[in-house]
Every structure is written in C-alpha cells, then in structure tokens.
Design an enzyme around this catalytic site. Structure first.
Site, PDB file in Angstrom:
ATOM      1  N   GLU A   1       9.158   3.379   5.803  1.00 35.75           N
ATOM      2  CA  GLU A   1       8.133   2.339   5.920  1.00 35.75           C
ATOM      3  C   GLU A   1       8.777   1.006   5.566  1.00 35.75           C
ATOM      4  O   GLU A   1       9.521   0.911   4.589  1.00 35.75           O
ATOM      5  CB  GLU A   1       6.969   2.605   4.969  1.00 35.75           C
TER       6      GLU A   1
ATOM      7  N   ASN B   1       3.266  -2.346   8.410  1.00 33.39           N
ATOM      8  CA  ASN B   1       1.875  -2.479   7.985  1.00 33.39           C
ATOM      9  C   ASN B   1       1.164  -3.545   8.800  1.00 33.39           C
ATOM     10  O   ASN B   1       1.701  -4.623   9.031  1.00 33.39           O
ATOM     11  CB  ASN B   1       1.808  -2.849   6.502  1.00 33.39           C
TER      12      ASN B   1
ATOM     13  N   GLU C   1       0.946   1.215  10.609  1.00 33.84           N
ATOM     14  CA  GLU C   1       0.088   1.656   9.511  1.00 33.84           C
ATOM     15  C   GLU C   1      -1.140   0.764   9.421  1.00 33.84           C
ATOM     16  O   GLU C   1      -1.040  -0.451   9.326  1.00 33.84           O
ATOM     17  CB  GLU C   1       0.840   1.605   8.175  1.00 33.84           C
TER      18      GLU C   1
ATOM     19  N   ASP D   1      -3.414   4.598   6.711  1.00 33.26           N
ATOM     20  CA  ASP D   1      -2.831   4.361   5.387  1.00 33.26           C
ATOM     21  C   ASP D   1      -3.909   4.461   4.301  1.00 33.26           C
ATOM     22  O   ASP D   1      -5.075   4.189   4.557  1.00 33.26           O
ATOM     23  CB  ASP D   1      -2.226   2.942   5.372  1.00 33.26           C
TER      24      ASP D   1
ATOM     25  N   GLU E   1       1.947   9.532  -0.452  1.00 26.25           N
ATOM     26  CA  GLU E   1       2.681   8.409  -1.043  1.00 26.25           C
ATOM     27  C   GLU E   1       2.615   8.475  -2.561  1.00 26.25           C
ATOM     28  O   GLU E   1       1.725   9.095  -3.129  1.00 26.25           O
ATOM     29  CB  GLU E   1       2.065   7.088  -0.582  1.00 26.25           C
TER      30      GLU E   1
HETATM   31  P1  C2E Z   1       1.313   0.592   1.127  1.00 26.71           P
HETATM   32  O1  C2E Z   1       1.446   0.281   2.573  1.00 26.71           O
HETATM   33  O2  C2E Z   1       0.391   1.697   0.782  1.00 26.71           O
HETATM   34  O3  C2E Z   1       2.778   0.877   0.604  1.00 26.71           O
HETATM   35  C1  C2E Z   1       3.072   1.747  -0.413  1.00 26.71           C
HETATM   36  C2  C2E Z   1       3.322   1.065  -1.700  1.00 26.71           C
HETATM   37  O4  C2E Z   1       3.549   2.028  -2.709  1.00 26.71           O
HETATM   38  C3  C2E Z   1       4.569   0.183  -1.723  1.00 26.71           C
HETATM   39  O5  C2E Z   1       4.313  -0.877  -2.627  1.00 26.71           O
HETATM   40  C4  C2E Z   1       5.611   1.119  -2.313  1.00 26.71           C
HETATM   41  O6  C2E Z   1       6.698   0.437  -2.873  1.00 26.71           O
HETATM   42  C5  C2E Z   1       4.791   1.811  -3.356  1.00 26.71           C
HETATM   43  N1  C2E Z   1       5.322   3.095  -3.770  1.00 26.71           N
HETATM   44  C6  C2E Z   1       5.778   4.078  -2.977  1.00 26.71           C
HETATM   45  N2  C2E Z   1       6.125   5.164  -3.697  1.00 26.71           N
HETATM   46  C7  C2E Z   1       5.864   4.871  -4.989  1.00 26.71           C
HETATM   47  C8  C2E Z   1       5.993   5.616  -6.228  1.00 26.71           C
HETATM   48  O7  C2E Z   1       6.413   6.743  -6.277  1.00 26.71           O
HETATM   49  N3  C2E Z   1       5.611   4.992  -7.369  1.00 26.71           N
HETATM   50  C9  C2E Z   1       5.122   3.719  -7.360  1.00 26.71           C
HETATM   51  N4  C2E Z   1       4.736   3.201  -8.513  1.00 26.71           N
HETATM   52  N5  C2E Z   1       4.998   2.996  -6.208  1.00 26.71           N
HETATM   53  C10 C2E Z   1       5.348   3.568  -5.037  1.00 26.71           C
HETATM   54  P2  C2E Z   1       4.629  -2.370  -2.291  1.00 26.71           P
HETATM   55  O8  C2E Z   1       5.914  -2.479  -1.545  1.00 26.71           O
HETATM   56  O9  C2E Z   1       4.456  -3.131  -3.543  1.00 26.71           O
HETATM   57  O10 C2E Z   1       3.468  -2.743  -1.279  1.00 26.71           O
HETATM   58  C11 C2E Z   1       2.143  -2.766  -1.676  1.00 26.71           C
HETATM   59  C12 C2E Z   1       1.220  -2.914  -0.527  1.00 26.71           C
HETATM   60  O11 C2E Z   1       1.401  -4.186   0.097  1.00 26.71           O
HETATM   61  C13 C2E Z   1       1.452  -1.907   0.588  1.00 26.71           C
HETATM   62  O12 C2E Z   1       0.823  -0.718   0.314  1.00 26.71           O
HETATM   63  C14 C2E Z   1       0.838  -2.611   1.765  1.00 26.71           C
HETATM   64  O13 C2E Z   1      -0.548  -2.425   1.785  1.00 26.71           O
HETATM   65  C15 C2E Z   1       1.139  -4.044   1.473  1.00 26.71           C
HETATM   66  N6  C2E Z   1       2.304  -4.456   2.282  1.00 26.71           N
HETATM   67  C16 C2E Z   1       3.634  -4.266   2.067  1.00 26.71           C
HETATM   68  N7  C2E Z   1       4.371  -4.811   3.058  1.00 26.71           N
HETATM   69  C17 C2E Z   1       3.486  -5.368   3.935  1.00 26.71           C
HETATM   70  C18 C2E Z   1       3.624  -6.100   5.162  1.00 26.71           C
HETATM   71  O14 C2E Z   1       4.720  -6.350   5.700  1.00 26.71           O
HETATM   72  N8  C2E Z   1       2.463  -6.513   5.757  1.00 26.71           N
HETATM   73  C19 C2E Z   1       1.229  -6.246   5.223  1.00 26.71           C
HETATM   74  N9  C2E Z   1       0.143  -6.692   5.872  1.00 26.71           N
HETATM   75  N10 C2E Z   1       1.072  -5.565   4.092  1.00 26.71           N
HETATM   76  C20 C2E Z   1       2.190  -5.135   3.440  1.00 26.71           C
HETATM   77 MG    MG Z   2       1.623   1.167   4.202  1.00 28.22          MG
HETATM   78 MG    MG Z   3      -0.257   3.433   1.390  1.00 32.33          MG
END
Ligand code: C2E
Ligand code: MG
Ligand code: MG
Length: 696
Positions: free
Chosen positions: A198, A257, A289, A319, A376
């Site tokens: 992702e 995403n 997603e 998602d 996830e």
């Molecule tokens: P998401 O799409 O549900 O992405 C999963 C989030 O969970 C990611 O956080 C990832 O780093 C985190 N994660 C995955 N495995 C674990 C784990 O085992 N433990 C913990 N503590 N965290 C884990 P991230 O990168 O901080 O992103 C948060 C949210 O921000 C994402 O949730 C998504 O909704 C949004 N996001 C990230 N990148 C983009 C993007 O390019 N565009 C948009 N519109 N939203 C984004």
């Molecule tokens: Mg996602």
């Molecule tokens: Mg997610």
C-alpha cells in the site's frame, strides 16, 4: 436618518471603547458586531427606503440600549453596527432578547439583526483585534435562519488559524516536493512472503521532519485540498511502477488511497484511466482503496464509478471495514474485490472481548461475500496465530513490515524469494451461507452492536411475530425497549400499526430466500417523530413450525416528503399486488424461479394443476418435486440452470402427470431472464395443456 447620523463611526467608536476600558478597570467588557441578516435581499424586496428605515430603527434601539447599560453604540456604514458595553458573562440569548430587536416591528419577514459577541479577554488588546473577533463570531452564524447570536470561540478560532497555516504550508510543501510515499508490504501470513503493498503518503517537512498523515490528511480533507495531494501521490506511484517495468522487472500490485472528497471533485474512473494510459501501465498493477464510510455514503453515488474502474481491470479494496456506522450495509455493495479491516480499530472499541472475536465476524462477512481479506495493524505473533486459526491469510502490519521508503521496498521485492505472485485466495472453508452468517446465536452482543448495525432476529409462527433478539442500535433506532414477553406488543404497536406490513415483508423474505425482502417502512417512533427505515429481512430457518428471520434496519434521511413517499410505496405495493392477481387469473400454470432455480412464485393455476402447496415449494428446486422421478429431477435441474446461465429458451411437448392423476399432453416453455439493471437472474415458465387441442 437622525440617529444613524449621530452614532460614532469606527474610529470614534474605538476611541470611546478604549475610554470605557480605561475608566472601568475592574469591570469586564464585550465588543459586539451587529448586522442585519440578508440585508441586501431585504433592500431588493422592500426597496431602499424600507431598508433605510430598518437601519434607523436599529440605530435607535442600539443607542438606547448602550445608554441604559453604560456602553457605547457605533455605526460603520451599510448595515454594520457595533456595541461596546460592560459584560458580565450574560447568557448571549438573554442578551439578544434584552436588545429587544427580535420583536421590533421594523424586522419583518425574518430579516433580524445578528450579533457576534467578543467578551474582551485582555484589556490591552487593540479595538481592531476585538472587532475582528466579534466579526468572526458573527460570521459563524452568517446565513442561519435560526441562530441570531454567537459568542467568539477562542478554541475554534485557534484551530481555524492553525488549519489555515497548515494548508498554506502544505501548498508550499507540495511545490517543494516535500510529499513522497512510503510502501507497506502486504504479506501472506502462512509464508511471510510479500504479495503487494500500500502506498502511504509521507510529508518530509523542511522544518519539522516527518509529519504523519494523521495530522494533515483530515485538515486537507476538510478544506478540499486533499485531491491535489492525492493526485500527486497516484502519479508518483504510477511513475515508479513504470520505472520498474522499464528495468524489465514485473512489479507487484500497489494500492493507493482515495479520499471521499476526491469523488466529489473529479471523475475518478476517468482520472485513473488517463493516468495509467500516460504511463502505459497494466491496470492490475494499481489497486484502489476506498474507506467503508465512503462506500456506504449514498450522497457519493459511487456505484457507477466503481463499476467502470472494475470493468477496466482495477481492483477495488474496501478499506477500514467494520469501523463504519453500519457495516452490514456494505453487503449491498458487491462492487469490491478485497476487504481490508484493521485489527486495531476493532480492539479499540473498548469491548470486554478481544478484537479477534470481531475479526472473526468480519472474516465471516468476507467469506459470505466470497472476497479475500487483508488484516491491517497486525503487530504480534499471537495475532498472526489467531488470525490463521480463523482462516485469515493476509496481513499488513508492523509484525511483518513497517511502511518503508520506496528504494528499500524495491530492493526487497527484487529478491524472488521474498515475494509470492499467486492470486489472493478467499480463505476459510469455502463460501459461507447467508443462513450460517445470520445465525442469531453466532454473535456476541459486542459484535451485534459494533459490526452489524441495527439488527433484530424475529420469530414468527402462524399468528405471532416477536423479537427473539435485538441489539442496542436497533432499539435506539426505534426508541423502544423490548423484552421477551412484550416484544410483540411493542414492536407491532411501535412500528405503529405496521403489523400487516411487517407480515407482508416476512412473507416476501420467505419467498425470496436468496435476496430476502428489501423495503421502506415509515413509522412514528415513541417521541412522535417520523422515521423512515430501510428494512432488509432474510429468512433464516424454520424449526417446529417457527420461522426465524433476520432484520436489518437503517434510517434514511428524507429526500421526499412523507406524502410522496407514502404514495410511491402504496403505488409499488399496489402494482405488485396487481401483478400477482393478474398472474393468478391466467388459465395456464406460470412459474418464476430465482437465479439458483428455486421457485420464487407460481400462480394459482400451477398450484392447482400440480397439486402443490405454495408453502411447500417456494424456495425449493425441482430436486424437491416428489412427483418427478429422481433421474428426471436432476436432468430438469441441470436444464433450469443452463437456461438461467445462458438466458436461453426451451420448449417441448411432453406427457405430464397432473394432480387429477390423468396424463396430459402439454407444451412446456421456459426462458432464462437477466435483468441488467439489478443484475438479477432467473427463469419464467408456462405450461400449456394441449391435450384437448390434440383430440380435436
Ligand atoms: P490506512 O489506509 O488504513 O493505512 C493504514 C495505516 O495503518 C497506515 O498509517 C499504516 O502505517 C498503519 N499501520 C499499518 N500496520 C500497522 C501496525 O501494525 N501498527 C500500527 N500502529 N500502524 C500500522 P498511516 O501511514 O499513518 O496512514 C494513516 C491513514 O492516512 C491511512 O489509513 C489512510 O486513510 C490515510 N492516508 C495515507 N496515505 C494517504 C494518501 O496518499 N491519500 C489519502 N487520501 N489518504 C492517505
Ligand atoms: Mg488504506
Ligand atoms: Mg486501513
């Protein structure tokens, strides 16, 4: 225009205000900004002269009020007024009423003055700042018909300022190329091998270092700026996938995403097609997603977009499944390929049981929908073991890999030992049956409440309908507490005289075992409010003469008036009932079967000719027709299935044994039907007795 002309202008008013502040050192003061709602419109409607009268009347009122309360009133032109006066933290509404502007005759047709109040926090602040804040308070109720007074909210203002700063900063960052994406591998838990990744945006801020998306994404979304960022991320991802292809390496799919805001501001399908075209990328390499909440947001109307994307070969991932208000709704949307659910969300609900319990229900849903699932947030070996034991195979989480820079990921997948290119499997022991899934006893209260939305299990025998089990959400929706004994009474009476309707829905569900019944119900709840419910009912089983149903209710926000809705409903019901009556009048036996060749309906003549009771055969296939020899049944069943699959037609003449025990020569005709609009398949057939015609 006497009073207006005599009021101090902005400069004079500020001087007067500062004097009051200085003289009343230990008193507290407020700066109020006042204008007339929709004043321009008032002028247009009633003419300038009437407008001037309103201004004059307001000036008189404010001047008198200022005098009575030891303050000062000012007039800054147009319809802008101000008050500066001692303020003892009065209730703003009481204050507004005491201005007695709301009942002044001058304020016709709802063109009342609005007041924004700034209680002075620090006497050393300049009047400019005070006026500014009073205006901010005023702006917060601008255009509202119901709110006429507001007090400056320092916290809200602060947040707004911070958000604005962040937005400006993000725009700068975007120009400077500070945004990039990390990749977090998705793994097969059995082998630990990488099956894809992702793309997660990262802000490598020039001054602050790495800023987490949790901090800026919600802000960018609130101000519709996310789309600009998202497009740049998608572009970068496609560009990188292209570079791998150019090196001669076959990349793994990467998901990006898409925010709900993106759907509002552009044609997503069009955009992804153009983007993949630009980089000449096979569509399977980009996955999309979409969060569950966007999926079920009917105002977005995603169906068409998603359909186009899928037809073009992009895989769609739902998602954060299980976090929405009512995830069961997602069942209606079969338009996705992979389900993603975050084990941490489920854990955080503060339930007594572990997230694993809920994860099992979510996995059951995935099995029901026959789609693979990725979990996830998997962080521990325990979680991996538990997930594997309930049949989940794929995970994305720190236990396997954290999100990593693109170069690190690229190195990793270039080692063939690290990756697995097999298509995702659905997992678990085969597809789940709806019955199994909707079993009243299968779920804990926590699951019922947090995942399924508002649901009830309903038991019925020939004359009693009662709630066997329901959850908090359901009860809240109907605002009724049910108990075992008074369930019937309450449910029936509170679904206010809807007993007949409910029974009708149950019987439709009974006849449509696969699709169940989906209908609208308009009722008054205990508070007397009209509630519109989208009701879905599935029949689960029948035991000892008692039938068990699963009912899911969802409130729908009104778009139509009650009367319109009623009329439409009654109309639909009337049409259906007419159709049924008409089919029953036909001289020949007619039957309808669903996509799995089960009887949906047969008319009275069919029942008579073959001596079949509806209740015995609705929902069954010809395999259950006891009057047919077993071999024939299997052949007929195969035929039915083929007709449905190929939408083809079949007709032949044959001897049929009717219920009068005589052999009849009959023409049998049947054809497969596919309704593209609803993607329903089925079969309609007719049997024409031609014995007599032959004899003639
Ligand atoms: P998401 O799409 O549900 O992405 C999963 C989030 O969970 C990611 O956080 C990832 O780093 C985190 N994660 C995955 N495995 C674990 C784990 O085992 N433990 C913990 N503590 N965290 C884990 P991230 O990168 O901080 O992103 C948060 C949210 O921000 C994402 O949730 C998504 O909704 C949004 N996001 C990230 N990148 C983009 C993007 O390019 N565009 C948009 N519109 N939203 C984004
Ligand atoms: Mg996602
Ligand atoms: Mg997610």
């Amino acid at each position: 225009m006497d009073t207006v002309a005599s009021l101090p202008n902005y400069e004079a008013f500020c001087v007067a205000a500062e004097r009051l502040l200085k003289d009343g050192k230990d008193r507290s003061f407020a700066f109020a900004a006042i204008d007339i709602d929709f004043f321009k419109l008032f002028n247009e409607l009633h003419g300038r002269e009437a407008g001037d009268e309103v201004i004059e009347a307001t000036a008189r009122l404010l001047e008198k009020f200022a005098k009575d309360h030891g303050g000062v009133a000012g007039y800054f032109g147009s319809d802008d007024f101000a008050l500066f006066l001692p303020w003892d933290n009065a209730d703003p509404h009481v204050f507004y009423d005491s201005l007695s502007m709301s009942d002044e005759e001058a304020y016709r047709d709802g063109f009342f003055p609005s007041v924004g109040i700034y209680p002075v926090a620090d006497p050393s602040e300049s009047p400019d700042v005070m006026y500014d804040r009073a205006r901010i308070a005023l702006n917060s109720i601008r255009g509202s018909f119901t709110e006429h007074v507001a007090v400056y909210d320092a916290v809200a203002h602060d947040r707004m300022r911070q958000e604005l700063r962040l937005l400006l900063d993000a725009r700068r960052g975007l120009r400077n190329g500070e945004f990039l994406f990390y990749l977090q591998p998705k793994c097969d838990m059995n082998s630990g091998k990488i099956i894809g990744a992702e793309a997660l945006v990262r802000w490598q801020h020039a001054g602050r270092g790495m800023v987490s998306p949790g901090e800026f994404i919600p802000v960018l979304e609130r101000h519709n700026f996310i789309t600009v960022l998202d497009r740049s991320v998608w572009d970068a991802v496609c560009k990188w996938q292209r570079s791998l292809l150019d090196e001669g390496f076959e990349p793994l799919p990467v998901s990006v995403n898409v925010s709900r805001i993106d759907f509002l501001s552009m044609d997503i399908a069009e955009h992804f097609l153009a983007l993949t075209d630009k980089y000449k990328l096979p569509h399977e390499l980009i996955e999309i997603e979409i969060t569950e909440s966007a999926f079920v947001d009917s105002t977005l109307a995603l169906d068409e977009t998603i359909k186009r994307l899928r037809e073009a070969g992009f895989r769609i991932l739902m998602d954060d499944f299980g976090t929405g208000y009512s995830s069961l709704n997602a069942l209606r949307y079969l338009g996705f390929d992979i389900l993603k659910s975050d084990i941490r969300f489920l854990d955080k609900r503060g339930q007594s049981r572990t997230g694993m319990d809920l994860m099992e229900s979510v996995h059951n849903m995935a099995r029901l929908l026959n789609v693979p699932m990725i979990v996830e947030g998997v962080e521990t070996a325990d979680q991996v073991e538990n997930l594997l034991s309930i049949g989940c195979s794929y995970a994305q989480g720190y236990y396997f890999h954290k999100p990593m820079p693109v170069e690190v990921y690229t190195q990793m997948i270039k080692n063939p030992y690290n990756i697995d290119r097999a298509p995702l499997s659905q997992g678990g022991e085969g597809q789940m049956k709806l019955n199994e899934f909707l079993d009243a006893n299968m779920y804990s209260d926590e699951t019922l409440n947090s995942i399924l939305g508002a649901v009830a299990f309903i038991e019925s025998d020939s004359n009693i309908v009662r709630i066997a089990r329901s959850n908090d959400r359901f009860e809240k929706l109907i605002r009724t507490e049910f108990s075992e004994d008074d369930g019937l009474e309450y449910f029936i009476s509170d679904l206010s005289n809807h007993a007949a309707e409910l029974k009708r829905m149950l019987s439709i569900a009974e006849m449509n075992l696969v699709d169940g019944c989906s209908d609208l119900l308009i009722m008054k709840n205990r508070d007397g409010d009209t509630v519109r419910l989208h009701i879905r009912i599935f029949m689960l089983n029948e035991r000892d003469g008692k039938k068990m149903f699963f009912l899911h209710a969802e409130k729908i926000e009104p778009k139509w008036s009650d009367e319109d809705l009623w009329r439409e409903l009654q109309d639909t019901q009337a049409r259906l009932s007419f159709l049924r009556a008409a089919l029953n009048r036909l001289p020949n036996p007619i039957f309808l079967k669903d996509g799995e060749a089960r009887f949906l309906f047969f008319n009275d003549q069919y029942a008579k000719v073959f001596g079949m009771r509806r209740s015995d055969y609705i929902g069954k296939t010809v395999l259950d027709l006891e009057y047919l020899p077993r071999d024939d049944r299997e052949r007929f069943q195969k035929e039915d299935e083929e007709l449905i699959r190929k939408e083809s037609e079949l007709s032949y003449e044959s001897e049929f044994l009717f219920s009068d025990d005589a052999s009849h020569l009959a023409l049998y005709w049947s054809t497969g039907v596919h309704d593209k609009k609803t993607d329903r398949r089925g079969l309609i057939g007719e049997i024409v007795d031609i014995t007599r015609r032959e004899q003639k």
